[in-house]
Each structure stands twice: as C-alpha cells, then as structure tokens.
Design a protein around this motif. Structure first.
Motif: not given
Length: 232
Positions: A147-161, A40-42
C-alpha cells in the motif's frame, strides 16, 4: 514447547483481515505524503521495508522534509516507539511456548495493530504456534509495504496542492482496535481514564511521553483492580 496445529488453532491469516483493511488506506496515505514531501518512491518504500512503524514513518517524513538533524530524528522516533517495550513485555508470556530461534524475527513485526489483534486472540484461544504469528505478521507487513508503494506511485502524479483527505484513517483504526479489546466495565473504565490522562499530560510532557506514562499508570490501576477483585 510448541503446540501441534489442530483444527481449533488460531488462523493468523484470518485474524489479519482487520489490519489489512486498516493498513490499505493508511499505507496509501503515507506513500502519497512521502512523495509529496519530495522523497523518491524508493525512499518511501525503503522506510516501510526496514522501519515498518506507521507513526514513526509519518514523523520521519515530516522531520526530514523540514531539514531536522539526524540526532533529533532518532531521539524523536525512539520516544514515539517506547510503547513497543510494553507490547513486547505483554507478549513475552506467550512467546515462551515458541522456539526461541523465531523470536528475533517475529519481534521486528510487532506494531500497534498486530499487538492488539494477537493479544486478543491469545487470551481467547490457547491453541497457537509460531505459524500463527508468521501468518498474522507477514500478511500485515506485506499489505503495509504494498500500500505504501501504490500510494507513492499515485502521489508522484499528484499536484502538490491536492489533499485527498485520508487524515482520519490512522485514528479510526486505533479506535476500532481498542473497541475489539474492551469487554466489561473495568476495561471501559481503564480505557476512558487512560485516554483522559493522556490528553491531560499532552500539555505538560514533551513529545509522546504522555502516551507511555498514561499507559503505565492505566495498566497499574487495572492490575490493582484485578487484585482487589480477586481478594474481595
């Protein structure tokens, strides 16, 4: 003894700029990796807040996502971070001029990058106090967490591939920090020797022990060269 701030004092905020620029893509990449690995982002941000060790966090995410037991995880990260003993030993001679109550707090924020920048500054400028360390360390820490938080937020919307190709960021920053400290043929020799030795030992020693061994041997040879040069 604490040195009074003067116009020639080292500015920790200014010195943190190279680290900040390096942490932005690396923290971003870490955040994406964390959420793509099922965290999770948290959880991703909590590691940045309470662990604050880039390579250890990448390893932790990888091991936890593969179901590694907690003992193996702790031992692996302990070995990876053994190099911090060397950093602390090197910085201790400068920490003697700082009020001891600040030492436990500042010690938490020592990383590869903050050590490389601070040791370079301290060798070139004798005008510093605890304010310099707080500025340098907190700017770097805040950048890493954000930057970790922004990346985690961005990653949560990315397709796994999806692969955004940030694998180069960590090695690139380490190379840049190394080049900042190299001056003179002796440091060039020690850097090349230690690097080649580490690569050679990588195929012999387990984990990341090769880094510690090559660093200790390289430092020892560098010390012997300094002694020989002064006596010759």
């Amino acid at each position: 003894m604490i040195v009074n701030e003067t116009k020639n004092s080292i500015n920790g905020i200014k010195s943190s700029f190279p680290i900040v620029l390096g942490y932005l893509p690396i923290g971003f990449a870490y955040g994406i990796l964390g959420t793509k690995s099922g965290f999770s982002i948290l959880q991703v941000v909590a590691l940045s807040l309470f662990v604050y060790a880039g390579s250890a966090q990448f390893i932790a995410i990888s091991l936890l996502s593969s179901g590694t037991d907690i003992i193996t995880l702790i031992m692996t990260i302990f070995i990876v971070n053994l190099r911090h003993f060397l950093y602390s030993t090197s910085l201790s001679q400068y920490m003697k001029r700082i009020n001891r109550k600040h030492i436990p707090i500042l010690s938490f924020f020592i990383t590869d990058e903050t050590y490389a920048v601070s040791i370079t500054d301290l060798k070139e400028n004798n005008e510093y106090n605890e304010k310099y360390f707080y500025q340098l360390f907190f700017m770097s820490y805040t950048t890493w967490v954000i930057s970790s938080f922004i990346g985690a937020m961005f990653g949560s919307f990315l397709n796994g591939s999806v692969n955004i190709g940030l694998d180069f960021a960590l090695p690139a920053m380490y190379i840049a920090l190394l080049l900042m400290q190299i001056s003179g043929y002796r440091k060039v020799f020690i850097s090349i020797f230690s690097g080649l030795l580490s690569i050679s030992l990588m195929y012999i020693l387990p984990g990341n022990i090769n880094v510690i061994v090559s660093a200790v041997i390289g430092a020892g040879i560098g010390g012997l060269i300094d002694i020989w040069t002064k006596n010759s």
